[in-house]
Structures are given as C-alpha cells and as structure tokens.
Motif scaffolding. Structure first.
Motif, PDB file in Angstrom:
ATOM      1  N   SER A   1      32.891  44.860  49.382  1.00 54.32           N
ATOM      2  CA  SER A   1      34.227  45.460  49.394  1.00 54.32           C
ATOM      3  C   SER A   1      34.163  46.950  49.080  1.00 54.32           C
ATOM      4  O   SER A   1      33.306  47.416  48.327  1.00 54.32           O
ATOM      5  CB  SER A   1      35.122  44.744  48.381  1.00 54.32           C
TER       6      SER A   1
ATOM      7  N   ALA B   1      37.051  48.465  47.893  1.00 55.26           N
ATOM      8  CA  ALA B   1      38.074  48.690  46.874  1.00 55.26           C
ATOM      9  C   ALA B   1      37.412  48.915  45.519  1.00 55.26           C
ATOM     10  O   ALA B   1      36.608  48.089  45.075  1.00 55.26           O
ATOM     11  CB  ALA B   1      39.027  47.501  46.818  1.00 55.26           C
ATOM     12  N   PRO B   2      37.728  50.033  44.823  1.00 57.79           N
ATOM     13  CA  PRO B   2      37.049  50.352  43.548  1.00 57.79           C
ATOM     14  C   PRO B   2      37.168  49.257  42.498  1.00 57.79           C
ATOM     15  O   PRO B   2      36.190  48.928  41.824  1.00 57.79           O
ATOM     16  CB  PRO B   2      37.751  51.641  43.100  1.00 57.79           C
ATOM     17  N   GLU B   3      38.386  48.688  42.339  1.00 54.80           N
ATOM     18  CA  GLU B   3      38.572  47.665  41.309  1.00 54.80           C
ATOM     19  C   GLU B   3      37.778  46.398  41.634  1.00 54.80           C
ATOM     20  O   GLU B   3      37.231  45.745  40.744  1.00 54.80           O
ATOM     21  CB  GLU B   3      40.059  47.333  41.133  1.00 54.80           C
ATOM     22  N   VAL B   4      37.700  46.054  42.919  1.00 55.05           N
ATOM     23  CA  VAL B   4      36.926  44.874  43.324  1.00 55.05           C
ATOM     24  C   VAL B   4      35.439  45.140  43.147  1.00 55.05           C
ATOM     25  O   VAL B   4      34.689  44.264  42.696  1.00 55.05           O
ATOM     26  CB  VAL B   4      37.247  44.494  44.785  1.00 55.05           C
ATOM     27  N   ARG B   5      35.003  46.353  43.491  1.00 53.88           N
ATOM     28  CA  ARG B   5      33.586  46.698  43.343  1.00 53.88           C
ATOM     29  C   ARG B   5      33.132  46.573  41.900  1.00 53.88           C
ATOM     30  O   ARG B   5      32.046  46.060  41.619  1.00 53.88           O
ATOM     31  CB  ARG B   5      33.328  48.130  43.835  1.00 53.88           C
ATOM     32  N   PHE B   6      33.938  47.046  40.968  1.00 54.14           N
ATOM     33  CA  PHE B   6      33.559  46.979  39.552  1.00 54.14           C
ATOM     34  C   PHE B   6      33.456  45.532  39.079  1.00 54.14           C
ATOM     35  O   PHE B   6      32.507  45.162  38.379  1.00 54.14           O
ATOM     36  CB  PHE B   6      34.580  47.734  38.701  1.00 54.14           C
ATOM     37  N   LEU B   7      34.415  44.702  39.476  1.00 53.53           N
ATOM     38  CA  LEU B   7      34.375  43.289  39.091  1.00 53.53           C
ATOM     39  C   LEU B   7      33.150  42.592  39.683  1.00 53.53           C
ATOM     40  O   LEU B   7      32.488  41.805  39.000  1.00 53.53           O
ATOM     41  CB  LEU B   7      35.659  42.589  39.544  1.00 53.53           C
TER      42      LEU B   7
END
Length: 337
Positions: A18, A20-26
């Motif tokens: 992904s 998306a930054p928030e998805v990448r971190f998770l």
C-alpha cells in the motif's frame, strides 16, 4: 536466431504494498513483529536441539534443518519489504531481484524435499522401531540433508536462468512485494509458453516425487497405527507425526496454489495473500506447531529458558559485585585523601 537476455530494464519497482502512509506504518509494525517472532522461535529451537543431547537424533536433526530454512525464507523477502514500507524505497536492482528469486526458490525447493525426508524418517521410526537407528543412521541423515540442499540449489538455478533470460522491456513494476516467478513471467515482454512448460514440468516431477514419498510414508504409518493394540501407543504415534503432517499440509497447500499453475491465471491480490502464508506465516507457525505438540521440545525449551535466566542472574550479580567493589574502592580512596 532468437536472442536471449534482451532486457532493457536495469531495475524493478515492487508495487505490491500500500502507498497510504497510515497503512504502511501498520504493515511495517505487523511484519516486523512477525519477523522478529519467527527469528526468535526458530533460533530458540536450533539452540535447544544443539545444546540438549537428548535431542541429538535423526528426527531433531531434520527439524533443525527445517528451522534453518524457516529463518532463511522470511529473511530473503521481509527486510526489503520493511525497507519499502518505512523508507518508501520500492526499487530493487535487476541483479538484486534475480538473487532474491534464486534464494527464495532454493529455500522453498529444499523445504519440499526435506519434508519428504522427514516423512520417511517417521515411517521408519513407527513401522520399523527396532531397526530405526540402524536404518536411519546419522551418516544417512547427513547425506539426505545435503542431498535436499543440493537438489534445491540446482532446481532454483534452472528456474532462475529460465526467468532472467527473458526480455523485460515494457514495464518494470513487479506486482508483488518481492521478486517471484508468477509476477516476473507476467511482466516479461517475451513469449513465455515454452519456459512455463519447462518450469511446470520440472516443478511437477520434483514436487510430485517428494509428495509421493510423503504420501506413501503416511499411508504405511496410518496402517501401522491402526494395527497397534494399545491406545497409548497409537496416541504416541499420532503425536509424533501430527506436527509434521500439519506442517506438510500447510506448506504444500500454499506452494501448489502459487507455483503449479500457468501465468495466465496469475491474480496479484490472491497471490499476495497466498505468498504471505508460506513466506511469512508458515515459518512463524512451524516452531509453534512443533513446540506445542512435542513434549521433548517443550522440555528442551524450558531448559534453555532456565539456562538463560541463570546466566542473566549471574551476570546481574557480577555487575552488582563490580559496582559495589568500585564504590568501596572510591570510598577508601576518598578516606585516604
């Protein structure tokens, strides 16, 4: 004359994750946690097998090889994936992609043959228990283990040479989070039918051979268990083979879904899920499966944990003693002054 290696691509971009930054971190936190847990579980089993003399027998020798493969498999793919998630660096060189695919196929192929060898080992242990140590000697174990690694190496060498002598000229975006056979075939601008046929034939022959050995071994094991009079003996035999059979079903199911099919049926979304099962989750689950169902492994792990705790306690006591000695020395020096 047809030219090979007409590649105009010097690097590939892995686009299977992904943006998306928030998805990448998770995803980064999730995969890093799984990877560290996988390393800890398999390294612990290797330490337990190597340090506990009760586990110096053929079954645990092969289990040690399996744990080593389960360390290598995610190490080939996960670090690059974590780099892509954290630093957004999705680019890998042509050579890096080639070596990643080579080592991945090498490990996967070796594990297929190793599981067949482990099935044969269980067959001899249950069907010929009195002759077990004479038949499955440590010398034979070493030869079988070396053989699985050699066959896996040459199998991977063939697959890698067939893939990376194709032309890649239209796009360099690999629709996967690592370099693998199905997405590389889908990416090539060369005709791939003949190479796919060779890959499927070789994989079919070698994989079917390993599967037949595993299947026949377990047929004989099942017949031997059914002939046992004691329920305790049957339970012990089932518990001995249950862990290995679970790992076999999990591994064969995921690898067959990934590799034993034509590239025309390639589905990026489905393949990402399946590849994560055998490339990330299976190495995590294997030590859990073996440790939960095997009393000897559980006892060995308890002893390893106890030894680690004892060593840490001694180290802490030594540190405190050194601090106390240092404080006394300083106090004496101050009094002298």
């Amino acid at each position: 004359m047809q030219r090979v290696n007409l590649s105009m691509v010097s690097e590939f971009v892995l686009v299977g994750l992904s943006d998306a930054p928030e998805v990448r971190f998770l995803l980064f936190v999730l995969f890093l946690t799984i990877y560290l847990a996988t390393m800890a579980g398999n390294i612990t089993i290797l330490v337990a097998i190597s340090t506990d003399t009760r586990l110096h027998n053929p079954m645990y020798f092969f289990l040690g090889n399996l744990s080593l493969l389960d360390i290598l498999c995610p190490t080939i793919t996960v670090p690059k994936m974590l780099e892509a998630l954290l630093l957004e660096n999705k680019v890998t060189s042509f050579t890096g992609c080639m070596f990643q695919l080579f080592f991945l196929i090498d490990v996967v192929g070796t594990e297929i043959f190793l599981l067949a060898v482990m099935a044969y080992d269980r067959y001899v242990a249950i069907c010929h228990p009195l002759r077990y140590m004479n038949i499955v000697s440590m010398k034979l174990c070493a030869h079988l283990a070396i053989g699985t690694w050699i066959v896996g190496f040459f199998n991977s060498l063939l697959h890698t040479s067939l893939i990376f002598t194709l032309s890649f000229c239209d796009s360099n975006e690999v629709d996967q989070y690592y370099c693998d056979i199905p997405p590389m075939l889908a990416l090539s601008c060369s005709p791939t039918y003949s190479r796919e046929l060779v890959i499927l034939t070789v994989a079919g022959v070698l994989g079917s051979g390993a599967f037949v050995v595993t299947l026949i071994s377990y047929i004989y094991i099942l017949l031997a268990i059914l002939c046992m009079n004691s329920s305790e003996s049957r339970h012990k035999a089932f518990s001995t083979c249950g862990s290995h059979l679970t790992v076999v079903c999990l591994f064969y199911g995921t690898t067959i879904c990934t590799y034993v099919r034509p590239s025309s049926t390639y589905s990026p979304n489905q393949d990402r899920i399946v590849s994560m099962l055998y490339g990330i989750l299976t190495p995590l689950l294997n030590p859990i499966i073996y440790s939960l169902r095997n009393k000897e492994i559980k006892c060995a792990l308890r002893r390893v944990i106890s030894q680690v705790r004892t060593a840490l306690a001694r180290q802490e006591h030594l540190s405190r003693s050194l601090v106390s000695s240092g404080a006394l020395a300083i106090g004496s020096a101050l009094q002298f002054d």
